[in-house]
Design an enzyme around this catalytic site. Structure first.
Site, short mmCIF file in Angstrom:
data_model
loop_
_atom_site.label_atom_id
_atom_site.label_comp_id
_atom_site.label_asym_id
_atom_site.label_seq_id
_atom_site.Cartn_x
_atom_site.Cartn_y
_atom_site.Cartn_z
N HIS A 114 38.72 38.84 34.56
CA HIS A 114 38.79 39.87 35.21
C HIS A 114 39.31 41.27 35.56
O HIS A 114 39.83 41.28 34.45
CB HIS A 114 39.49 39.56 36.96
CG HIS A 114 39.19 40.50 37.92
ND1 HIS A 114 39.37 41.82 38.49
CD2 HIS A 114 38.18 40.19 39.02
CE1 HIS A 114 39.08 42.35 39.82
NE2 HIS A 114 38.25 41.27 40.00
N SER A 148 29.04 46.68 42.04
CA SER A 148 28.46 47.05 43.14
C SER A 148 29.37 48.15 43.73
O SER A 148 28.61 48.86 44.68
CB SER A 148 28.18 45.78 44.13
OG SER A 148 29.31 45.14 44.09
N ARG A 173 41.11 35.22 46.43
CA ARG A 173 40.06 34.33 46.92
C ARG A 173 39.31 33.21 46.68
O ARG A 173 38.89 32.56 47.28
CB ARG A 173 38.59 35.56 46.62
CG ARG A 173 39.17 37.32 47.88
CD ARG A 173 37.98 38.51 47.02
NE ARG A 173 38.06 37.93 44.87
CZ ARG A 173 37.20 39.14 44.79
NH1 ARG A 173 36.13 39.48 45.30
NH2 ARG A 173 37.31 39.23 43.26
N HIS A 209 29.14 40.40 37.05
CA HIS A 209 29.77 40.56 38.12
C HIS A 209 29.42 39.28 39.22
O HIS A 209 29.20 38.63 38.85
CB HIS A 209 28.94 42.41 38.87
CG HIS A 209 29.53 42.82 39.88
ND1 HIS A 209 31.52 42.71 40.10
CD2 HIS A 209 28.84 43.44 40.71
CE1 HIS A 209 30.75 43.59 41.29
NE2 HIS A 209 30.01 43.76 42.15
N ASP A 227 34.08 33.76 41.83
CA ASP A 227 32.87 33.10 41.86
C ASP A 227 32.68 32.55 40.81
O ASP A 227 31.90 31.36 41.22
CB ASP A 227 32.39 34.01 40.68
CG ASP A 227 31.81 35.51 41.28
OD1 ASP A 227 31.54 35.31 42.36
OD2 ASP A 227 31.73 36.39 40.40
C1 LIG Z 1 34.84 39.90 34.88
C2 LIG Z 1 34.69 40.16 33.06
C3 LIG Z 1 33.11 40.77 32.98
C4 LIG Z 1 35.57 41.36 33.25
O1 LIG Z 1 35.68 42.08 31.59
P1 LIG Z 1 36.90 43.10 30.76
O2 LIG Z 1 37.32 44.06 31.27
O3 LIG Z 1 35.90 43.30 29.48
O4 LIG Z 1 37.82 41.35 30.65
P2 LIG Z 1 39.15 41.46 29.95
O5 LIG Z 1 39.08 43.58 29.05
O6 LIG Z 1 40.01 40.91 29.70
O7 LIG Z 1 37.44 41.38 28.29
C5 LIG Z 1 38.56 41.29 26.59
C6 LIG Z 1 37.39 40.36 26.10
O8 LIG Z 1 37.74 38.44 25.94
C7 LIG Z 1 37.01 38.53 26.84
N1 LIG Z 1 36.37 37.86 27.76
C8 LIG Z 1 36.92 37.94 29.52
N2 LIG Z 1 36.21 36.91 29.96
C9 LIG Z 1 36.80 36.03 29.38
C10 LIG Z 1 35.84 34.93 30.00
N3 LIG Z 1 35.04 34.58 31.72
N4 LIG Z 1 34.95 33.99 28.95
C11 LIG Z 1 34.77 34.45 28.11
N5 LIG Z 1 35.74 35.58 26.92
C12 LIG Z 1 35.93 36.41 28.58
C13 LIG Z 1 35.25 39.44 27.41
O9 LIG Z 1 33.67 39.26 26.75
C14 LIG Z 1 35.97 40.56 26.05
O10 LIG Z 1 35.40 40.09 25.01
P3 LIG Z 1 34.96 41.14 23.38
O11 LIG Z 1 36.10 42.11 22.90
O12 LIG Z 1 34.46 40.49 22.25
O13 LIG Z 1 34.22 41.95 24.16
C15 LIG Z 1 34.80 39.46 31.92
O14 LIG Z 1 36.54 38.36 32.24
C16 LIG Z 1 33.76 38.22 31.91
O15 LIG Z 1 33.31 38.25 32.08
N6 LIG Z 1 33.84 37.13 33.42
C17 LIG Z 1 32.91 35.70 33.04
C18 LIG Z 1 31.84 36.98 34.20
C19 LIG Z 1 32.69 36.81 35.33
O16 LIG Z 1 33.39 35.48 36.05
N7 LIG Z 1 32.10 37.62 36.53
C20 LIG Z 1 32.92 38.05 37.51
C21 LIG Z 1 33.79 38.49 38.24
S1 LIG Z 1 34.82 38.69 39.45
#
Ligand SMILES: CC(C)(COP(=O)(O)OP(=O)(O)OC[C@H]1O[C@@H](n2cnc3c(N)ncnc32)[C@H](O)[C@@H]1OP(=O)(O)O)[C@@H](O)C(=O)NCCC(=O)NCCS
Length: 268
Positions: free
Chosen positions: A148, A71, A157, A101, A203
């Site tokens: 994250h 965002s 937070r 997000h 979140d």
């Molecule tokens: C925030 C987020 C999008 C960051 O994504 P990212 O930078 O790609 O994170 P990573 O590098 O740790 O991801 C590596 C792998 O772990 C997975 N992973 C990361 N967080 C995960 C979670 N909470 N649950 C399950 N799998 C997760 C990713 O989907 C990715 O899988 P892939 O290799 O099959 O694509 C991710 O942690 C997520 O989807 N979290 C849940 C949604 C959320 O809470 N969003 C708000 C963030 S402030």
């Protein structure tokens, strides 16, 4: 600058207007100019004290923190084309609405409510909760509120809101679910071995507090998030303009440049 102040002054009123229009039969509450931003928002929402303090905490914690997230970056990107602030903040809000997000704060609550229903309101044991977490992962979904892109520890937070919950709503059943997830999810994500950061983010805690104070319409949570996020994003846009930042554009590469890179990799 005038546009920024106008926008920030109007945002809480716009958010409260949307809420009252959608969920309270359009019965609007006049703003009270003697109140501060959080206090006035609570007043216009029609939610009693201490929700004013909740609003203050929520908006500060959700303001932009490092500019790189979807965002904040989208707001900056759109503003870099010299689109005006209203367009930039509207783009920022659309970025916030993605489930990876900002929408995650709504998804967390929907997910917990699902567990709550299945458990008939009973607090699950650690083993039962672990099973729910695994079922979600095996169903191909992420665990909302955990992980994250940048942080590699529990989101501060999250901790600020957890401390608030421990003080004000320690016995709330939804908080007890969240508390249990705090214990259960990180080891499961570590065992699964994919997420680089298994710890909770902002979140995972915010929706529970809103729910406790009566704001149960969770498809409104991203609107709420946008009010807070805008505080930081507009400050950054002012700096962008002040420093004369250029229009932003990712680098373009030619096929020859890609081939040269691939050759370097093969030979190294
Ligand atoms: C925030 C987020 C999008 C960051 O994504 P990212 O930078 O790609 O994170 P990573 O590098 O740790 O991801 C590596 C792998 O772990 C997975 N992973 C990361 N967080 C995960 C979670 N909470 N649950 C399950 N799998 C997760 C990713 O989907 C990715 O899988 P892939 O290799 O099959 O694509 C991710 O942690 C997520 O989807 N979290 C849940 C949604 C959320 O809470 N969003 C708000 C963030 S402030």
């Amino acid at each position: 600058m005038k546009m920024v102040l106008n926008l920030l002054a109007k945002l809480p009123g716009i958010a409260a207007f949307i809420y009252r229009l959608k969920y309270k039969n359009g019965e609007l509450i006049e703003s009270d100019s003697k109140l501060d931003l959080g206090g006035n928002f609570a007043h216009m929402m029609g939610i009693k004290k201490p929700y004013d303090d909740v609003a203050r905490m929520y908006f500060i914690l959700h303001s932009d923190h490092e500019s790189g997230n979807v965002s904040a970056h989208t707001g900056h990107l759109v503003a870099s084309a010299l689109s005006d602030l209203y367009y930039s903040i509207s783009a920022m809000t659309n970025g916030l609405a993605g489930p990876l997000h900002g929408l995650a704060n709504q998804e967390v609550l929907a997910w917990i409510q699902g567990v709550y229903k299945q458990m008939d309101g009973k607090i699950p044991t650690e083993a039962e909760m672990r099973q729910f977490v695994w079922d979600t992962l095996k169903g191909g979904q992420v665990i909302p509120g955990f992980g994250h892109a940048v942080l590699r520890k529990t989101d501060p937070r999250y901790m600020a809101q957890r401390e608030f919950c421990l003080k004000h709503l320690p016995n709330d059943p939804l908080f007890q679910y969240v508390d249990l997830l705090f214990k259960v999810v990180p080891p499961v994500l570590l065992e699964q071995g994919k997420a680089k950061n298994p710890w909770p983010n902002v979140d995972a805690q915010s929706g529970v507090i809103q729910w406790y104070y009566g704001l149960k319409e969770y498809d409104f949570y991203t609107v709420l998030f946008a009010v807070g996020r805008a505080l930081g994003v507009v400050a950054n846009i002012i700096w962008d303009r002040g420093l004369g930042y250029p229009i932003e554009r990712p680098k373009s590469v030619t096929t020859a440049m890609l081939e040269a890179q691939a050759e370097l990799k093969v030979n190294s």
